[in-house]
Design a protein around this motif. Structure first.
Motif, PDB file in Angstrom:
ATOM      1  N   HIS A 216       3.594 -15.292   2.807  1.00 57.30           N
ATOM      2  CA  HIS A 216       3.034 -15.519   1.471  1.00 57.30           C
ATOM      3  C   HIS A 216       1.600 -14.991   1.389  1.00 57.30           C
ATOM      4  N   VAL A 217       0.823 -15.235   2.438  1.00 59.10           N
ATOM      5  CA  VAL A 217      -0.565 -14.760   2.472  1.00 59.10           C
ATOM      6  C   VAL A 217      -0.603 -13.237   2.475  1.00 59.10           C
TER       7      VAL A 217
ATOM      8  N   ALA B  36       1.825 -14.054  -7.726  1.00 57.30           N
ATOM      9  CA  ALA B  36       1.596 -13.777  -6.303  1.00 57.30           C
ATOM     10  C   ALA B  36       0.241 -13.123  -6.079  1.00 57.30           C
TER      11      ALA B  36
ATOM     12  N   ASP C 216      -1.558 -17.631  -3.009  1.00 52.21           N
ATOM     13  CA  ASP C 216      -0.622 -17.515  -1.894  1.00 52.21           C
ATOM     14  C   ASP C 216       0.181 -18.801  -1.704  1.00 52.21           C
TER      15      ASP C 216
ATOM     16  N   HIS D 140       0.261 -11.934  -0.994  1.00 50.24           N
ATOM     17  CA  HIS D 140      -0.847 -12.228  -1.910  1.00 50.24           C
ATOM     18  C   HIS D 140      -1.990 -11.239  -1.712  1.00 50.24           C
ATOM     19  N   GLN D 141      -2.385 -11.004  -0.467  1.00 46.55           N
ATOM     20  CA  GLN D 141      -3.487 -10.077  -0.193  1.00 46.55           C
ATOM     21  C   GLN D 141      -3.140  -8.660  -0.638  1.00 46.55           C
TER      22      GLN D 141
END
Length: 661
Positions: free
Chosen positions: A456-457, A172, A176, A460-461
């Motif tokens: 998801h983004v 992860a 993403d 991930h960030q």
């Protein structure tokens, strides 16, 4: 049975289900009594370690909440002062019961929903998740319900007993894209999306109270100042951003605020923005409810003025007096209206139309008082417990908020949340004026799939740019899944089942203490309950299969794509909790009704304005099969629940993993 004692695996599993369901719902319902809060134990009363009124909730609090990043650093006074007094104030408000209102209220709906989820978590925490060898290969067909269920089980096996958690955190942080994760993660993700979609569908569409909750959510959503929040989150300096958000949401604009700028003493009076939103929504409800009260009072069929006064007075009577009248209604098999008016021996009997209006009148008076009490506790209480609690949480979450602000574009995250809620409300809000097609589970599946990329983004960030965040939550996730590892019961028993996991021996010991004739009664009831659970499992599996097929159907207008009911064992259990809710008899008197009575379902669907959707969900909320009625397990509860609670008390007091062998 062998080494497992007097219960077969199926019987032990059924007993575990009965006792955890009973204790969970009982403890959640007991939170409405101030005595429960006064004897809760740690963290509300740190010195009370030997006995607690809610041992199961305390175990879960110790296992999962107290170690949350941020929460683990909270000052003990947060629990002993802010939360304790806020919970006590809500209990003292004496909010209404579904029995009196003739419908299943929002509080009952949410408490039973919580119980259906918490009991599943509790069984995993107490018995552990059985360790098994994954079946089949690592390729999963998302159109095959059996493959999806297998993927979910394989996912849990590798999360709890393998290294999948570590792999997921690493992956992860790298990407993403869900497609870059292992097949088991992708398939389990789809399974989880379907279950969450089923939860939304059941709560907002299937539940008769669903449209009231959608309407409430819509009003809160429209009043939330998203633009100001996003502009504040764009401030580059984390300290300035945090101060700006605190001022925006928690600052109180009153005369004291102005005088404090010139050296005066600040006051706790007035309302901040959050409280103004709550107050505005509840006051709008109250206004609509009062209009309906007025209509009843002006009706030709209304009870006389003295009777209306008795009914009005009931809403503000003490909890003890209301309970006395409620018990009289139940014991005499008369409506709550008849029991209330019976306090005046000279009160004339009511006609059926007058009786129906009287029942509505009591319900409306209780609804008005509920909202007035919530405003009093949440918005006007002195000292301001809500604002104090939030400020204390902001303080302990300061490092996490700063790390998030550095790692993630929080403004974009709020925009994504706003768009998601827009779509949820748009899909869920049913027209009250004309019939329309009701949303299905697969509609919610497609909605979640539409918005899943934004989450998801975000993840991930956060993991890529926030190394400390990643470490904190990785440590917590590792701690949480550790709670599900079996320590005493690592393999399936001889007859192929998982029984009650680590608590199997404890449950067998409870049963073995009973006389032989009582053990036989226990065995018979557990056999019936085991068959009931098997039926629920098959029902959920069939619904999951239909939902998956409908989600993949190219033509969503095809009648074959319409799915009746929501998959998920916990949703079926939730509905049974609601169905068992006792409700006052109707105008014709007789035994108490229940949450599944047609008249109760109709009354529950009515919103605060007196209207209900032009079309309501007509599918079977449960199995669609009368043979799947819950069996009688009263003997099991009567004989074994006290001993089970004692075992929970021991576990809670000692902070040990599970029961002693």
């Amino acid at each position: 049975m062998g080494d497992q004692g007097c219960l077969s695996s199926e019987q032990a599993h059924a007993l575990f289900d009965v006792l955890t369901s009973h204790v969970t719902l009982t403890e959640i319902e007991s939170l409405k009594y101030s005595n429960t809060i006064a004897t809760f134990g740690p963290p509300l009363q740190p010195s009370r370690v030997d006995a607690a009124s809610t041992p199961l909730l305390r175990i879960l609090l110790q296992s999962f909440i107290n170690d949350l990043p941020g929460f683990r650093n909270v000052n003990p006074h947060f629990w002993t002062d802010s939360i304790y007094h806020l919970a006590t104030a809500l209990d003292d408000a004496n909010l209404s019961e579904s029995y009196d209102k003739g419908s299943v209220g929002i509080r009952r709906t949410l408490s039973t929903a919580s119980a259906s989820i918490i009991e599943s978590v509790a069984r995993g925490r107490l018995g552990g998740y059985p360790k098994q060898t994954p079946k089949g290969d690592s390729n999963y067909d998302k159109a095959n319900p059996d493959d999806m269920a297998r993927a979910w089980d394989d996912f849990l096996q590798r999360i709890i007993y393998g290294d999948l958690l570590n792999n997921m955190f690493v992956k992860a942080a790298e990407t993403d894209k869900l497609s870059d994760h292992e097949p088991v993660v992708q398939a389990a993700h789809q399974y989880a999306v379907t279950i969450f979609a089923a939860l939304l569908h059941h709560n907002l569409i299937v539940s008769p109270r669903g449209q009231s909750m959608v309407s409430l959510l819509n009003r809160l959503h429209r009043l939330t100042p998203y633009f100001l929040i996003k502009q504040t989150l764009k401030i580059g300096n984390a300290a300035s951003m945090l101060n700006g958000m605190t001022q925006l949401l928690l600052a109180k604009m009153n005369l004291s605020t102005l005088t404090s700028w010139f050296g005066g003493q600040p006051s706790d009076s007035g309302m901040n923005l959050l409280q103004q939103i709550i107050s505005q929504v509840l006051n709008a409800d109250t206004s609509e409810l009062r209009k309906r009260v007025k209509q009843i009072e002006q009706s030709q069929d209304a009870p006389n003025k003295s009777q209306l006064e008795l009914l009005r007075r009931y809403a503000s009577q003490s909890a003890e007096e209301q309970q006395r009248i409620r018990k009289e209604s139940e014991s005499r098999s008369v409506s709550i209206v008849t029991a209330i008016l019976g306090q005046d021996k000279g009160s004339p009997s009511l006609t059926e139309p007058s009786h129906k209006l009287a029942l509505d009148y009591v319900s409306l008076q209780l609804a008005v008082r509920d909202r007035e009490q919530l405003i009093e506790v949440l918005c006007l209480h002195q000292p301001d417990l809500v604002t104090t609690s939030i400020r204390e949480l902001v303080t302990v979450y300061d490092p996490i908020i700063r790390a998030l602000h550095k790692a993630v574009d929080l403004g974009s995250g709020v925009t994504d949340l706003q768009n998601f809620l827009d779509d949820v409300i748009s899909l869920s809000l049913i027209d009250k004026t004309k019939p329309a097609r009701l949303p299905t589970v697969q509609d919610f599946v497609h909605l979640l799939e539409k918005h899943q990329k934004s989450s998801h983004v975000f993840i991930h960030q956060a993991l890529k740019n926030g190394k400390e965040l990643s470490q904190w939550y990785h440590e917590y996730a590792s701690h949480a899944i550790e709670q599900y590892k079996q320590t005493q019961f690592k393999d399936k028993v001889a007859d192929g089942g998982t029984a009650a996991g680590d608590l199997t021996h404890c449950l067998n010991k409870l049963v073995s203490k009973l006389p032989k004739d009582q053990q036989q009664q226990i065995h018979r009831q557990l056999d019936h309950h085991a068959a009931f659970l098997d039926g629920l499992s098959q029902q959920s599996k069939a619904r999951m299969e239909r939902t998956i097929r409908a989600s993949l159907a190219p033509d969503k207008s095809d009648p074959e794509a319409e799915v009746e009911g929501s998959p998920g064992m916990f949703l079926l259990k939730w509905q049974y909790f609601i169905d068992r809710t006792p409700i006052t008899p109707g105008p014709g008197n007789g035994p108490p009704r229940t949450g599944k009575s047609d008249s109760v379902v109709d009354a529950t669907a009515v919103d605060v304005d007196g209207e209900k959707p032009a079309v309501t969900y007509q599918g079977s909320s449960n199995a669609g099969d009368s043979s799947l009625e819950p069996p009688d397990v009263s003997t099991v509860i009567r004989l074994l629940a006290p001993g089970f609670r004692e075992e929970l008390q021991t576990i809670a007091a000692s902070k040990k993993g599970r029961g002693n062998p």
